[in-house]
Motif scaffolding. Structure first.
Motif, PDB file in Angstrom:
ATOM      1  N   UNK A  90       0.794  -1.221   0.000  1.00  0.00           N
ATOM      2  CA  UNK A  90       0.000   0.000   0.000  1.00  0.00           C
ATOM      3  C   UNK A  90       0.823   1.267   0.000  1.00  0.00           C
ATOM      4  N   UNK A  91       2.122   1.157   0.267  1.00  0.00           N
ATOM      5  CA  UNK A  91       2.978   2.335   0.362  1.00  0.00           C
ATOM      6  C   UNK A  91       3.506   2.777  -0.992  1.00  0.00           C
ATOM      7  N   UNK A  92       3.355   1.916  -2.003  1.00  0.00           N
ATOM      8  CA  UNK A  92       3.914   2.219  -3.313  1.00  0.00           C
ATOM      9  C   UNK A  92       5.295   1.623  -3.502  1.00  0.00           C
ATOM     10  N   UNK A  93       5.879   1.139  -2.414  1.00  0.00           N
ATOM     11  CA  UNK A  93       7.165   0.472  -2.508  1.00  0.00           C
ATOM     12  C   UNK A  93       6.951  -0.940  -3.023  1.00  0.00           C
ATOM     13  N   UNK A  94       7.698  -1.318  -4.054  1.00  0.00           N
ATOM     14  CA  UNK A  94       7.636  -2.693  -4.534  1.00  0.00           C
ATOM     15  C   UNK A  94       8.868  -3.393  -3.990  1.00  0.00           C
ATOM     16  N   UNK A  95       8.622  -4.368  -3.145  1.00  0.00           N
ATOM     17  CA  UNK A  95       9.709  -5.026  -2.431  1.00  0.00           C
ATOM     18  C   UNK A  95       9.992  -6.392  -3.060  1.00  0.00           C
ATOM     19  N   UNK A  96      11.277  -6.673  -3.278  1.00  0.00           N
ATOM     20  CA  UNK A  96      11.648  -8.003  -3.750  1.00  0.00           C
ATOM     21  C   UNK A  96      11.683  -8.937  -2.549  1.00  0.00           C
ATOM     22  N   UNK A  97      10.779  -9.917  -2.536  1.00  0.00           N
ATOM     23  CA  UNK A  97      10.743 -10.855  -1.414  1.00  0.00           C
ATOM     24  C   UNK A  97      11.769 -11.963  -1.620  1.00  0.00           C
ATOM     25  N   UNK A  98      11.941 -12.381  -2.861  1.00  0.00           N
ATOM     26  CA  UNK A  98      12.973 -13.355  -3.159  1.00  0.00           C
ATOM     27  C   UNK A  98      13.366 -13.227  -4.615  1.00  0.00           C
TER      28      UNK A  98
END
Ligand SMILES: [Zn+2]
Length: 108
Positions: A90-98
């Motif tokens: 929801x923050x707009x950050x796209x996080x690489x989980x793996x």
């Protein structure tokens, strides 16, 4: 030449950590129809504008990266591809989980 990086973005899930709403059938092309829609289970926002923009930026980045690889002919092992799992909250950050290199089964 195959694309170096392909993004397989699909499904919509609730950002609320205590809610398990998840619809895997939603296609990325239809994300705009989910923008700021409330979760049917808990009422939280399912796809914020920030996350939507994050996804669009990621798609643009992917095509840019693939264009760069094509132009510069970075050698890629034929059977290998990079599989990345991404998360959004929801923050707009796209996080690489793996991120992992996986061998692709060739049909022949
Ligand atoms: Zn929910």
């Amino acid at each position: 030449m195959r694309d170096a990086l392909t993004v397989d973005i699909k499904g919509i899930k609730c950002d609320n950590a205590s809610c398990d709403y998840n619809d895997e059938s939603v296609k990325v092309e239809d994300y705009y129809t989910w923008l700021n829609k409330p979760c049917p289970k808990c009422g939280d926002n399912l796809l914020t504008e920030a996350d939507y923009k994050g996804v669009q930026a990621l798609i643009a980045f992917t095509s840019k990266l693939n264009g760069y690889v094509m132009k510069n002919m970075i050698p890629l092992n034929q059977e290998e591809r990079v599989a990345a799992t991404l998360g959004m909250n929801g923050s707009g950050e796209v996080e690489f989980k793996s991120i992992e290199i996986v061998k692709e089964e060739t049909p022949d």
